[in-house]
Design a protein around this motif. Structure first.
Motif, mmCIF file in Angstrom:
data_model
loop_
_atom_site.group_PDB
_atom_site.id
_atom_site.type_symbol
_atom_site.label_atom_id
_atom_site.label_comp_id
_atom_site.label_asym_id
_atom_site.label_seq_id
_atom_site.Cartn_x
_atom_site.Cartn_y
_atom_site.Cartn_z
ATOM 1 N N LEU A 95 -60.284 -35.395 -54.952
ATOM 2 C CA LEU A 95 -59.823 -34.391 -55.909
ATOM 3 C C LEU A 95 -60.985 -33.460 -56.223
ATOM 4 C CD1 LEU A 95 -57.726 -33.344 -57.987
ATOM 5 C CD2 LEU A 95 -58.724 -34.973 -59.604
ATOM 6 N N ALA A 96 -60.743 -32.167 -56.125
ATOM 7 C CA ALA A 96 -61.757 -31.155 -56.462
ATOM 8 C C ALA A 96 -61.265 -30.372 -57.679
ATOM 9 C CB ALA A 96 -61.990 -30.224 -55.290
ATOM 10 N N PHE A 97 -62.159 -30.153 -58.629
ATOM 11 C CA PHE A 97 -61.811 -29.362 -59.807
ATOM 12 C C PHE A 97 -63.066 -28.740 -60.387
ATOM 13 C CE2 PHE A 97 -62.727 -33.611 -61.314
ATOM 14 C CZ PHE A 97 -63.422 -33.439 -62.498
ATOM 15 N N ARG A 98 -62.856 -27.798 -61.281
ATOM 16 C CA ARG A 98 -63.971 -27.130 -61.953
ATOM 17 C C ARG A 98 -64.096 -27.709 -63.361
ATOM 18 N NH1 ARG A 98 -65.213 -20.747 -61.450
ATOM 19 N NH2 ARG A 98 -67.272 -20.876 -62.373
ATOM 20 N N LEU A 99 -65.259 -28.238 -63.691
ATOM 21 C CA LEU A 99 -65.491 -28.896 -64.975
ATOM 22 C C LEU A 99 -65.331 -27.899 -66.123
ATOM 23 C CD1 LEU A 99 -66.287 -31.699 -66.049
ATOM 24 C CD2 LEU A 99 -68.650 -30.924 -66.064
#
Length: 165
Positions: A95-99
């Motif tokens: 899973l990739a996301f922007r903090l």
């Protein structure tokens, strides 16, 4: 839109590595449990390390910061130990996301913000930092995650990359 990434104690698949399947329960020393500012509890089951310095940033960053791009593997468990979501079930894709952009539940953000690349943790996310009093339910009342449910997670932080600019 929030991605279903809950709170449980389990293992997840690596980027391209074969990793043992997640388990809901792994014994941890009670003295090693840490608490985030919002009340998530977690224990490090594998220490992470900072990547070597590299001018191009190919190896990633050490400390997650607001706006960082984060790549994790996770497995989320219900209180009875059943898996409700996992990167293992998605073909092993992390899973990739922007903090800080609320792309995952608040509890996951709080925990990941404390981690280093390569680190693996078991975590307990209180309902208020997961899906709260709404849970994850259909219009007809069937729920994958019942309202006010605390969740367990296993999380592995694979990579941190700072946003350009």
């Amino acid at each position: 839109r929030r991605t279903v990434a809950g709170a449980g104690l389990a293992a997840a698949a690596g980027l391209a590595l074969a990793v043992p399947p997640a388990r809901a329960e792994v014994k941890v020393d009670a003295g090693s449990v840490r608490t985030t500012p919002g009340g998530c509890k977690y224990a490090i089951v594998k220490e992470g390390t900072c990547p070597n310095t590299d001018a191009l940033g190919v190896l990633g960053s050490c400390a997650p910061k607001l706006g960082s791009f984060i790549i994790i593997d996770y497995t989320g468990f219900l209180p009875d130990g059943r898996v409700f979501d996992s990167t293992e079930k998605k073909g092993g894709k992390p899973l990739a996301f922007r903090l800080g952009e609320k792309q995952v539940i608040a509890g996951i953000e709080e925990i990941v913000a404390q981690m280093r690349p390569g680190e693996e943790v078991q975590a307990l996310v209180p309902a208020a930092l997961a899906y709260g009093d709404k849970g994850v339910c259909t219009d007809d009342g069937e729920c994958l995650i019942k309202p006010n449910t605390n969740l367990k997670y296993f999380i592995r932080l694979s990579r941190v990359a700072q946003a350009a600019g």
